[in-house]
Each structure stands twice: as structure tokens, then as C-alpha cells.
Design a protein around this motif. Structure first.
Motif, PDB file in Angstrom:
ATOM      1  N   THR A 102      78.448  14.533   9.958  1.00 12.73           N
ATOM      2  CA  THR A 102      79.306  14.392  11.131  1.00 12.73           C
ATOM      3  C   THR A 102      80.659  13.836  10.683  1.00 12.73           C
ATOM      4  N   THR A 162      79.400  20.570  12.834  1.00  9.90           N
ATOM      5  CA  THR A 162      78.952  19.186  13.056  1.00  9.90           C
ATOM      6  C   THR A 162      79.941  18.155  12.535  1.00  9.90           C
ATOM      7  N   THR A 175      82.973  18.033  13.044  1.00  8.03           N
ATOM      8  CA  THR A 175      84.130  17.900  13.941  1.00  8.03           C
ATOM      9  C   THR A 175      83.963  16.781  14.963  1.00  8.03           C
ATOM     10  N   ARG A 176      82.765  16.176  15.077  1.00  6.82           N
ATOM     11  CA  ARG A 176      82.544  15.083  16.029  1.00  6.82           C
ATOM     12  C   ARG A 176      81.816  13.945  15.326  1.00  6.82           C
ATOM     13  N   THR A 177      81.910  12.761  15.910  1.00  4.28           N
ATOM     14  CA  THR A 177      81.187  11.615  15.361  1.00  4.28           C
ATOM     15  C   THR A 177      79.701  11.729  15.687  1.00  4.28           C
ATOM     16  N   ALA A 234      79.048  10.781  19.291  1.00  7.75           N
ATOM     17  CA  ALA A 234      79.501  11.805  20.224  1.00  7.75           C
ATOM     18  C   ALA A 234      78.518  12.975  20.278  1.00  7.75           C
ATOM     19  N   TRP A 235      78.033  13.392  19.125  1.00  4.09           N
ATOM     20  CA  TRP A 235      77.039  14.470  19.103  1.00  4.09           C
ATOM     21  C   TRP A 235      75.763  14.046  19.834  1.00  4.09           C
TER      22      TRP A 235
END
Length: 418
Positions: A263, A317, A319-321, A324-325
Motif C-alpha cells: 500500500t 494497491t 495508490t492508497r494507505t 484507507a483500503w
């Protein structure tokens, strides 16, 4: 159970194994894990230890338990993990007087658990045949590396060794060709722990048989047997296909995607077990078309096209923390989670709510931390009656129950028998 279980949480109801007495001649992990489970379920467990030394794991530190003054005791954290709810009695059963003591305890016991080498207790008259002659109703459980018979029976067995011999390490670790490749053992002595669980199950089955027939029996549990039995789907993958499974890191041989993913700030786990969950992941990830792509629409297709799908997913994956996921995916019922370090494990609200962190008063003063039993029985709940004992803490009380006077006990102690 509340956030952090303590001794005061012991329920009033008798445990499921109340009235059962276990004579524990085992040490280190597999045997003590079995007897701690029996003790948590209400059995009285009398742990026989060597005078002056005790179970080997008492010395397997640091770290050491602190006393009431904050000073280290002589008991290692390792010992604490597997000896809760037991009574410690020190007896030197290499001496005839000690053998007589242990035999008296065996006559009163329902169960004996030992993990000496095959035949190791026979010279002391503490093997199954000898104790059965004194107590025909005895359930006697022997835990060894390789079992009571077979070409390896006389070998010593250790968890690390068995993880290798039993195939687990061939399945664990990064695959060939990746950085850090090579077989790995599991981060805890898992074969020992699984052996303890199998042993406790066998003991309870034997007690049910005894209740119906009046007969005791000998239980033979081997680490190698347990490890091979616990290969589960990987064993059947091989037996059905003839293809030898290989190391796959954190990937799953039969399910895709079911592994770790990077992530923006770390890593997360996706545990997608069916096509509906995969379709929902695709929608959250902004690629609903993947759910209809013939390469990815079904799990068998995803397994065949793993090498194409996983790199595509990894590009998304990162592209977000992690948080956040997880928030987005949990809202859509897509199984996922973080890879927690142990500090985060014990800070987790679900772990705290389930009472998995213990805090018990210890005989050396201070408090002994521990990990709760995962069994939740509605009528006969687990009870935390006491912390792991100090060496020989219950010797006088147990010998007194056998009819020994204070003078008798003092004589045995002076002679180094207890």
C-alpha cells in the motif's frame, strides 16, 4: 470477558474437567501446552519438576518475569506461556524415594502426560506398563518426536527439526528466484503447539472411553505424525495431483487473490475467497471490468492467470494507505486486514474485548502477564485460577495431601529428594 482478564474473573461454575487429576511429567512446550489446556478446562494439574532447576524453559530467557519490586526473577517469559493453572512439585525421581513419591501421585491421578524419549521412564518404573499395574484406569499420554515405534522411534525430536522433516518448511518462505528465497520455519514452535492440542483431544477422548468402560489406555502422539497430518490441503494437493507443492511466499496455492499487497504506507492482506468478493474488490479499485474478464472472472481462471492479475492489482494497491483500503473494502464486505506487530495485536479492540491479554497475581510478587485461552464455553467457561507457579510452590501441600508429615517433608528436602 472484558478488556484484560484477571484472576478475579474466574467463574463460579466448575470447569468441564473438574475432578480430573493430571500428573504432568512433561517439560518445554508440547506436553505443557496440552496440560495447560486441561488445567484451563478445570483439571487439577500437578507438574513434577527437577529440584533446583525445574522445567528447562524456566531458564530460557531473557526476558524474565519481574517480582513485586520490579527485579527479574529466575522464571523466563517462555515458561509463563504454557504453565498457567498448575501446581509445581519438585521431585528427583532418579532416586528410589522420588520414584515412590511419583508412583503415589500416579495412583491418585486420572492422567499422566510425559515427553521423555521412548523407554526413558522405564528404568524408574514410571512407564505406562509399570503405572498401569498400579492404576489400571490410568490414561497415559506419551509425546515424542517420532512415536513409540518405527525406524526413527529412538531419535530425539525438536520442533524446528520436525518442521523441516514434515514438509512445512518446504511450503514456507519466498519462492525460488525472489529476493530472500529459501525455506523458512514458522515464527512460533507451531508443531509443538499443534501436538499439544492433539494430545489434549486424545486425552479427553480416552477419558470418555474410560467413563464408559472403566479402562485406561496408552496414547502415543508424535510430532512428525502431527506435522504431516497438519499439511491439510497442501498434502491433498500433492496426493491428488502428484505435483510437489512449492514455496509461494504469502500467496495461496488454490485461491487468488489471497496474499499480501503493498500500500502507500505499508502492506495489507486481501483474503478474497469467492467471485463475489473479487467483483466487489474490483469495483472499489476502479476496475469493475476485471470481474468480467475471462482471465479473472472465476477463481480457477484467476489461479491460472495469477502472474497477470497480481502485478495489475499491486499497481492499484500502492495508490492508497492501508487504513484507507481497509475502510473502503470492509464497507463492501471484502475480507482484508493489516499485518500487525505484536504491540498492535494486543492494542486491537477486538483482541482486548475477547480477553486475550491476561494479568494474574504471581507468587513472586507483582503480576504475570499471559495470553487468554481462546475457548469460550457457555456452561463451563475457562477459569484462570493462578499464574504459572514458582518452582516447587506446591510441594509441601501436595505431599501433605499424600499423608506426609512436616518432619517427613523436611527429611525429604534435606536429602535432596524434593
Amino acid at each position: 470477558m472484558g478488556a484484560s482478564a484477571t484472576a478475579s474473573h474466574a467463574p463460579a461454575a466448575a470447569g468441564a474437567l473438574a475432578g480430573i487429576t493430571v500428573l504432568d511429567l512433561s517439560r518445554v512446550l508440547a506436553g505443557p501446552w496440552a496440560t495447560q489446556l486441561l488445567a484451563d478446562l478445570g483439571a487439577t494439574v500437578i507438574k513434577v519438576e527437577r529440584p533446583g532447576a525445574g522445567d528447562d524453559t524456566r531458564a530460557w530467557g531473557p526476558p524474565w518475569l519481574a517480582d513485586g519490586e520490579g527485579q527479574p526473577t529466575t522464571d523466563a517469559a517462555y515458561f509463563l506461556c504454557t504453565n498457567r493453572n498448575k501446581q509445581s512439585v519438585t521431585v528427583d525421581f532418579t532416586r528410589p524415594e522420588g520414584q515412590a513419591l511419583v508412583k503415589q501421585l500416579a495412583v491418585r491421578a486420572d492422567v499422566v502426560v510425559e515427553n521423555f524419549k521412548v523407554g526413558g521412564l522405564a528404568p524408574y518404573g514410571l512407564d505406562y506398563a509399570s503405572l498401569k499395574a498400579l492404576n489400571p484406569r490410568l490414561v497415559y499420554c506419551s509425546i515424542t518426536g517420532f512415536g513409540q515405534d518405527g525406524p526413527y522411534a529412538l531419535r530425539a525430536g525438536y520442533d524446528f527439526l520436525i518442521q523441516g522433516m514434515g514438509g512445512l518448511m518446504s511450503l514456507t518462505g519466498r519462492p525460488d528466484g525472489e529476493e530472500g528465497e529459501g525455506p523458512q520455519k514458522v515464527g512460533v514452535a507451531l508443531t509443538d503447539i499443534l501436538t499439544g492440542l492433539y494430545a489434549a483431544n486424545a486425552i479427553q477422548a480416552a477419558l470418555l472411553h474410560r467413563a464408559a468402560t472403566g479402562e485406561g489406555q496408552h496414547i502415543d502422539v508424535a510430532l512428525l505424525d502431527v506435522q504431516v497430518a497438519c499439511l491439510a490441503n497442501q498434502a491433498l494437493n500433492y496426493l491428488v495431483s502428484g505435483a510437489v507443492p512449492k514455496r509461494m511466499g504469502n500467496a495461496h496455492p488454490n485461491i487468488v487473490p489471497y496474499q499480501d499487497f503493498p500500500t502507500a504506507d505499508g502492506d495489507m492482506i486481501l483474503a478474497i475467497g469467492n467471485d463475489g468478493q473479487f467483483a466487489r474488490w474490483c469495483a472499489v479499485a476502479g476496475h469493475p471490468d476485471w470481474a468480467h474478464d475471462p482471465r479473472f472472472a472465476t477463481n480457477p481462471a484467476r489461479v491460472r492467470h495469477r502472474a497477470e492479475l497480481i502485478p495489475l492489482m499491486r499497481q492499484i494497491t500502492v495508490t492508497r494507505t492501508t487504513d484507507a483500503w481497509i475502510a473502503a473494502l470492509e464497507a463492501e464486505a471484502v475480507p482484508c486486514g493489516p499485518i500487525n506487530t505484536l504491540d498492535r495485536v494486543f492494542a486491537d479492540p477486538q483482541v482486548q474485548h475477547r480477553g486475550l491479554k491476561l494479568d494474574l497475581p504471581h507468587a513472586a510478587g507483582g503480576r504475570a502477564p499471559g495470553v487468554g485461552n481462546p475457548l469460550h464455553l457457555s456452561a463451563t467457561p475457562v477459569a484462570y485460577r493462578q499464574a504459572p507457579p514458582v518452582l516447587g510452590e506446591h510441594t509441601d501441600a501436595v505431599l501433605t495431601s499424600l499423608g506426609y508429615s512436616p518432619q517427613d517433608i523436611a527429611g525429604l528436602r534435606a536429602g535432596g529428594i524434593v
